[in-house]
Design an enzyme around this catalytic site. Structure first.
Site, PDB file in Angstrom:
ATOM      1  N   ARG A 197     -23.324  28.621-143.966  1.00  0.00           N
ATOM      2  CA  ARG A 197     -24.458  28.019-143.271  1.00  0.00           C
ATOM      3  C   ARG A 197     -25.632  27.969-144.253  1.00  0.00           C
ATOM      4  NH1 ARG A 197     -21.315  26.333-140.194  1.00  0.00           N
ATOM      5  NH2 ARG A 197     -21.239  26.531-137.924  1.00  0.00           N
ATOM      6  N   GLU A 215     -30.311  20.166-141.779  1.00  0.00           N
ATOM      7  CA  GLU A 215     -29.248  19.157-141.880  1.00  0.00           C
ATOM      8  C   GLU A 215     -29.492  18.012-140.917  1.00  0.00           C
ATOM      9  OE1 GLU A 215     -25.492  21.196-141.525  1.00  0.00           O
ATOM     10  OE2 GLU A 215     -25.856  22.348-143.334  1.00  0.00           O
ATOM     11  N   HIS A 217     -21.953  18.843-145.242  1.00  0.00           N
ATOM     12  CA  HIS A 217     -21.330  19.739-144.253  1.00  0.00           C
ATOM     13  C   HIS A 217     -19.976  19.177-143.760  1.00  0.00           C
ATOM     14  CE1 HIS A 217     -22.374  23.055-141.107  1.00  0.00           C
ATOM     15  NE2 HIS A 217     -21.084  23.022-141.355  1.00  0.00           N
TER      16      HIS A 217
HETATM   17  C1  GLV Z   1     -18.361  24.276-139.381  1.00  0.00           C
HETATM   18  O1  GLV Z   1     -19.299  24.511-140.092  1.00  0.00           O
HETATM   19  C2  GLV Z   1     -17.887  25.198-138.404  1.00  0.00           C
HETATM   20  O2  GLV Z   1     -18.558  26.197-138.112  1.00  0.00           O
HETATM   21  O3  GLV Z   1     -16.801  24.959-137.854  1.00  0.00           O
END
Ligand code: GLV
Length: 334
Positions: free
Chosen positions: A239, A268, A287
């Site tokens: 994260r 983001e 991401h």
């Molecule tokens: C993606 O970042 C997730 O947490 O699945």
């Protein structure tokens, strides 16, 4: 009995959506971008369930207007966007999609690592923009060796362990830092548990795999970046807020570390004027670490399975707040 109502905050892959549409009275937010918070609040007023993504903020503001809401089924392993404490207080079940995305996410951590160490993105640009004017030069786009280097895993849970396993194929020495003991990693991979400081000082690649919590916010900060080797790389696909981006920019521009590879950001989408994006020694992605067709389909299916289990009166397979059963015992609702 009428079908329970579910609001699905995005067009999730068909494998899950099909089940949800068959079993529930489902409405799906049709746009590519997430629904604004006001829309989630409006829809939450009248639903029994939400199927959410990590970009949806699901908190007390949503719960307060949602007297019928009983479960939030998230399509992600991370659930820092959901106020689980508030949910539990109100008897709302929260589920996630762990496991299925482990290997896909570990693969991508490696894609980032290799791209940064061997300057793959820079090399691609070099060729496409006509900078390749000399056929071969001894120092052209030289990077760092991966094979035989030391890998430092920060957070050696499912994904961190899968990243470590791949490191053995590159004959790397593996150090790991975790708040819980991981004897299987020591046994199976000969990985060494160390404190964070030792890991940062000793690793050529530091790969971050912790969930975002109060305790991990800016875990990688200025002080810790200064401990890293000048030749080392930081990889983050956990994260964004786990890494202090301002400190990272300083580290990269002042030569405290060699490079970074990031799939996640403090905000983001990251603004296009994020100073990190001006640096050639940073590899970035939006991401997408779990974004393989197979894995995203399985994740959507898990969302459906969690919802169906709950409404059938069974414990959802991926319940993240088991204590909620004390507040709202399971009953058959289909
Ligand atoms: C993606 O970042 C997730 O947490 O699945």
């Amino acid at each position: 009995m009428s079908k329970p109502k579910v609001y699905v905050t995005r067009e999730i892959p068909e494998r899950g959506l099909k089940i949800i549409k068959e079993r529930f009275d489902a409405e799906v937010w049709p746009e590519y971008a997430p629904p604004p918070k006001e829309v989630i609040i409006e829809k939450a007023r009248d639903v029994d369930a939400l199927a959410s993504l990590l970009s949806d903020k699901i908190d007390a503001e949503v719960f307060d207007v949602a007297p019928k809401l009983k479960i939030v089924a998230q399509m992600a392993v991370g659930f820092d966007n959901i106020d689980v404490k508030e949910a539990t207080k109100r008897g709302i079940y929260v589920t996630n999609t762990p496991g299925v995305l482990t290997e896909t996410t570990a693969d991508f951590a490696w894609a980032l690592l290799m791209a940064a160490a061997r300057r793959v993105v820079e090399a691609d640009k070099y060729v496409r923009t006509g900078q390749w004017k000399v056929g071969w030069h001894p120092s052209m786009l030289a990077g760092r060796d991966i094979y035989g280097a030391t890998m430092g895993i920060v957070g050696a849970g499912r994904i961190g362990s899968a990243v470590a396993k791949r490191a053995k194929g590159f004959d790397m020495r593996v150090l790991f830092y975790d708040v819980v003991p991981r004897p299987e990693l020591e046994r199976e991979l000969d990985a060494k548990p160390v404190d964070l400081e030792t890991l940062l000082r000793g690793s050529d690649f530091v790969s971050v795999h912790v969930p975002l919590m109060k305790q991990t916010y800016h875990l990688i900060n200025e002080e810790r970046l200064k401990l890293m080797k000048k030749t080392a790389y930081l990889i983050n696909n956990s994260r964004g807020p786990v890494v202090d981006e301002k400190a990272l920019y300083k580290a990269l521009t002042e030569g405290w570390i060699a490079g970074a590879a990031l799939d996640v950001f403090e905000q983001e989408p990251t603004p296009v004027d994020n100073p990190l994006l001006t640096l050639d020694n940073v590899v970035v992605a939006p991401h997408i670490s779990s974004a393989s067709y197979e894995t995203r389909s399985k994740m959507a299916e898990m969302v459906a399975e969690n919802l169906v289990a709950f409404f059938e009166g069974r414990t959802p397979p991926n319940l993240v707040n088991p204590e909620v059963t004390q507040v709202r015992p399971l009953t058959k609702l289909f």
